[in-house]
Design an enzyme around this catalytic site. Structure first.
Site, short mmCIF file in Angstrom:
data_model
loop_
_atom_site.label_atom_id
_atom_site.label_comp_id
_atom_site.label_asym_id
_atom_site.label_seq_id
_atom_site.Cartn_x
_atom_site.Cartn_y
_atom_site.Cartn_z
N GLY A 21 120.31 -29.62 88.70
CA GLY A 21 121.07 -30.46 89.90
C GLY A 21 122.40 -29.74 89.90
O GLY A 21 122.72 -28.85 89.22
N SER A 63 122.91 -34.37 82.25
CA SER A 63 123.82 -33.19 81.97
C SER A 63 125.25 -33.38 81.52
O SER A 63 125.87 -34.55 82.30
CB SER A 63 124.07 -32.39 83.23
N ASP A 77 118.96 -20.39 84.68
CA ASP A 77 119.61 -21.01 85.94
C ASP A 77 120.25 -19.97 86.85
O ASP A 77 119.38 -19.41 87.88
CB ASP A 77 120.57 -22.15 85.43
N ASP A 81 123.68 -25.75 77.77
CA ASP A 81 123.84 -25.09 78.91
C ASP A 81 125.09 -24.37 78.68
O ASP A 81 126.14 -25.14 78.66
CB ASP A 81 123.63 -25.79 79.95
N LYS A 113 116.68 -24.90 91.33
CA LYS A 113 117.52 -25.90 91.94
C LYS A 113 117.37 -25.44 93.55
O LYS A 113 117.48 -24.14 93.59
CB LYS A 113 118.79 -25.49 91.69
N LYS A 170 121.42 -32.95 77.93
CA LYS A 170 121.85 -31.78 77.97
C LYS A 170 123.42 -31.46 77.77
O LYS A 170 124.19 -32.04 78.49
CB LYS A 170 121.45 -30.79 79.50
N GLU A 225 119.94 -22.59 77.64
CA GLU A 225 120.27 -22.39 79.22
C GLU A 225 121.41 -21.41 79.49
O GLU A 225 122.68 -21.75 79.13
CB GLU A 225 120.62 -23.69 80.00
N LYS A 251 126.86 -29.53 77.76
CA LYS A 251 127.49 -28.17 78.06
C LYS A 251 128.01 -27.57 76.79
O LYS A 251 128.85 -28.44 76.30
CB LYS A 251 128.34 -28.38 79.09
O1 OSB Z 1 124.39 -25.40 85.41
O2 OSB Z 1 123.05 -26.70 85.62
C1 OSB Z 1 124.17 -26.58 85.91
C2 OSB Z 1 126.15 -29.03 87.68
C3 OSB Z 1 127.05 -28.19 88.69
C4 OSB Z 1 126.87 -26.85 88.48
C5 OSB Z 1 125.88 -26.16 87.79
C6 OSB Z 1 125.34 -27.12 86.58
C7 OSB Z 1 125.61 -28.46 86.74
C8 OSB Z 1 124.82 -29.47 85.87
C9 OSB Z 1 124.58 -30.80 86.29
O3 OSB Z 1 124.47 -29.08 84.75
C10 OSB Z 1 123.72 -31.23 86.78
C11 OSB Z 1 123.33 -32.62 87.58
O4 OSB Z 1 123.41 -33.44 86.79
O5 OSB Z 1 123.27 -32.65 88.91
MG MG Z 2 122.69 -24.59 84.30
#
Ligand code: OSB
Ligand code: MG
Length: 390
Positions: A315, A155, A263, A210, A287, A182, A238, A184
Site C-alpha cells: 500500500g 504497516s 518492494d 520493512d 503495488k 509490519k 522487506e 518499519k
Molecule cells: O514501503 O510499503 C512501503 C507507505 C508509503 C510508502 C511506502 C510504503 C508504505 C507502507 C504503508 O508501508 C502501506 C499502507 O498501509 O498503505
Molecule cells: Mg515497502
C-alpha cells in the site's frame, strides 16, 4: 494461507469489456491528514496531497488514485510531477488516438513514455472503472478473484515516542484484529524495538519488517543489524537495500533464514523475473502504482506464480479509491500473505469514500460495479479540479 477458499467466478477468463466513451479527464486534488504521522527510513508523511483521476463517461465516471507522495522520496515520482505529466503528456496522448477507451488502450498508447508508472496507473484504473461501471461488473470478479474478503495487515511507522509508543501502537492494532504487523526499521531503530515486539507479543505474532532501502549492503554494522533481525522469526525482511541494489540483495540473501521481499526494486515483470531468478527476492510486494497499473500487477503475479514465489499487496497510504483497487488485487489467486490493506480508520478520520472496515481481521472485497468505491461528493467540496479535454 489465510484466504478463504472459494471457486473463482470465471476462472482465468476475465470478461471482455466494451470501451468506455470518455468526454473529459479531470485531475482532482484533495488534501488529507493522516490520523498519525507515518515515518519510514525515507522520511515522515503527515498527510497526503491526494491526486485522483476522474474520467467523465455517460454510464458513470471512472476514478483512479495516483499514489505518489508529495516529494520524490520513495521513487522518482511525486505528486506535482504526476499531475504535470498526466495533464501535458499522458492524458493528451491517450485522448488524441480516440475517445472510446479501454484500459489496455492506455498501456498501448503510452508505450513510448518512460516511467511515470504511478501516474499511468491512476489513468489505467480510472478507465477500467468506467468500463466496469458501464458493464455492471465489479473489478475483483473481472480479474478472477477467488475470495470475498482479504486478510489485513498493518504497516507501523517509526514512532516519535520510540519503543514504548511502538509497543502501544502494535497492541492497539492487534486489539483491532489485524492479522500481521509490519514494523518499519532503519539503522539505529531495528533489533532492539523488533526484539521487544517479539518478547511482548510472543512467537505466534505474524511479524515482519520493512527497511525501505535504508541499509548499506557494504556497511558491516548495517549487515550486523540485519543479522540481529534474522534471529527474530520474521515472516520476511522487506527491501533492506536501495532499489537499484538488486544484486546486493541476491548476494546477501543466503546469509539469512528470513526470506527477502522486494518492494521498491520491482518496477515491472522483467524486474520481478530477474529478482526471483537471481535469488534477490523470495517474496514480492505488488503495488499497482509502483508497477504502472493492474495489468502489469497481474503479469508480475504470473511471473511469480510460475516460479513458486508468493506475492502480497502493498500500500501507499491510499484513500478508499486506491484501497478499493488494492483489495480487488489482493483477492486474486497467488496473493498469499496478508497485505498492507488496512481499514480506512488506520489512515483517516474520514476517508474520501465509504470506509473500509476491519471485520475479523479481514476487509470485504467490494462487489459493486467498477472498483467498488467512489469519492463522496461532500468530500470533494474543497477539491482543486483541472480539466484536461484535448
Ligand atoms: O514501503 O510499503 C512501503 C507507505 C508509503 C510508502 C511506502 C510504503 C508504505 C507502507 C504503508 O508501508 C502501506 C499502507 O498501509 O498503505
Ligand atoms: Mg515497502
Amino acid at each position: 494461507m489465510t484466504h478463504d477458499q472459494q471457486p473463482p467466478a470465471r476462472p482465468g477468463t476475465p470478461d471482455a469489456l466494451a470501451p468506455a466513451p470518455i468526454e473529459a479527464v479531470e485531475l482532482v486534488r484533495v488534501t488529507m491528514r493522516l490520523v498519525r504521522p507515518f515515518r519510514t527510513s525515507f522520511g515522515t508523511q503527515t498527510g497526503r496531497d491526494v491526486l485522483l483521476v476522474r474520467v467523465r463517461s455517460p454510464a458513470g465516471d471512472g476514478w483512479g488514485e495516483c499514489v505518489t507522495p508529495a516529494a520524490p522520496v520513495y521513487s522518482e515520482e511525486f505528486t506535482d510531477g504526476a499531475a504535470l505529466v498526466l495533464r501535458d503528456h499522458l492524458v493528451p496522448r491517450v485522448l488524441a488516438a480516440g475517445r472510446d477507451l479501454t484500459a489496455d488502450d492506455v498501456h498501448t498508447r503510452l508505450r513510448a513514455i518512460h516511467g511515470h508508472r504511478m501516474a499511468r496507473a491512476a489513468l489505467e484504473v480510472a478507465v477500467l472503472d468506467a468500463q466496469l461501471r458501464a458493464a455492471g461488473i465489479g473489478l475483483a470478479r473481472h480479474l478472477g478473484a477467488s475470495v470475498s474478503r482479504v486478510p489485513a495487515g498493518v504497516s507501523v511507522g517509526i514512532p516519535t515516542g520510540g519503543v514504548p509508543e511502538l509497543v502501544e501502537q502494535v497492541a492497539g492494532y492487534l486489539d483491532d484484529g489485524y492479522l500481521r504487523i509490519k514494523a518499519k526499521v532503519e539503522p539505529g531503530f531495528d533489533v532492539a524495538p523488533v526484539a521487544t515486539l517479539r518478547e511482548r507479543f510472543g512467537a505466534a505474532l505474524a511479524l515482519q519488517v520493512d527497511a525501505n532501502g535504508g541499509y548499506d549492503p557494504d556497511d558491516p554494522a548495517h549487515l550486523a543489524a540485519l543479522d540481529g533481525l534474522d534471529e527474530l522469526e520474521l515472516r520476511m525482511l522487506e527491501q533492506p537495500f536501495p532499489a537499484d541494489r538488486v544484486r546486493d540483495h541476491a548476494r546477501h540473501a543466503p546469509r539469512w533464514r528470513t526470506p527477502l521481499c522486494l518492494d521498491e526494486s520491482i518496477t515491472d515483470p522483467v524486474a520481478a523475473r530477474d529478482a526471483v531468478e537471481t535469488g534477490a527476492a523470495a517474496i514480492v510486494n505488488i503495488k499497482l502504482g509502483r508497477v504502472g497499473g493492474i495489468r502489469p500487477s497481474v503479469a508480475i503475479r504470473d511471473v511469480c506464480a510460475a516460479r513458486g514465489i508468493p506475492v502480497w499487496c502493498g500500500g501507499m497510504l491510499e484513500t478508499g479509491v486506491g484501497r478499493a483497487a488494492n483489495v480487488a488485487l489482493a483477492a486474486l489467486p497467488g496473493f498469499r500473505e496478508p497485505g498492507d490493506t488496512s481499514a480506512s480508520d488506520r489512515y483517516w478520520q474520514e476517508d474520501l469514500t465509504e470506509p473500509f472496515v476491519l471485520e475479523g481481521g479481514h476487509l470485504a472485497v467490494p462487489d459493486t460495479p467498477g472498483i467498488g468505491r467512489t469519492p463522496l461528493p461532500a468530500r470533494l467540496h474543497d477539491a482543486e479540479v483541472t480539466r484536461v479535454d484535448r
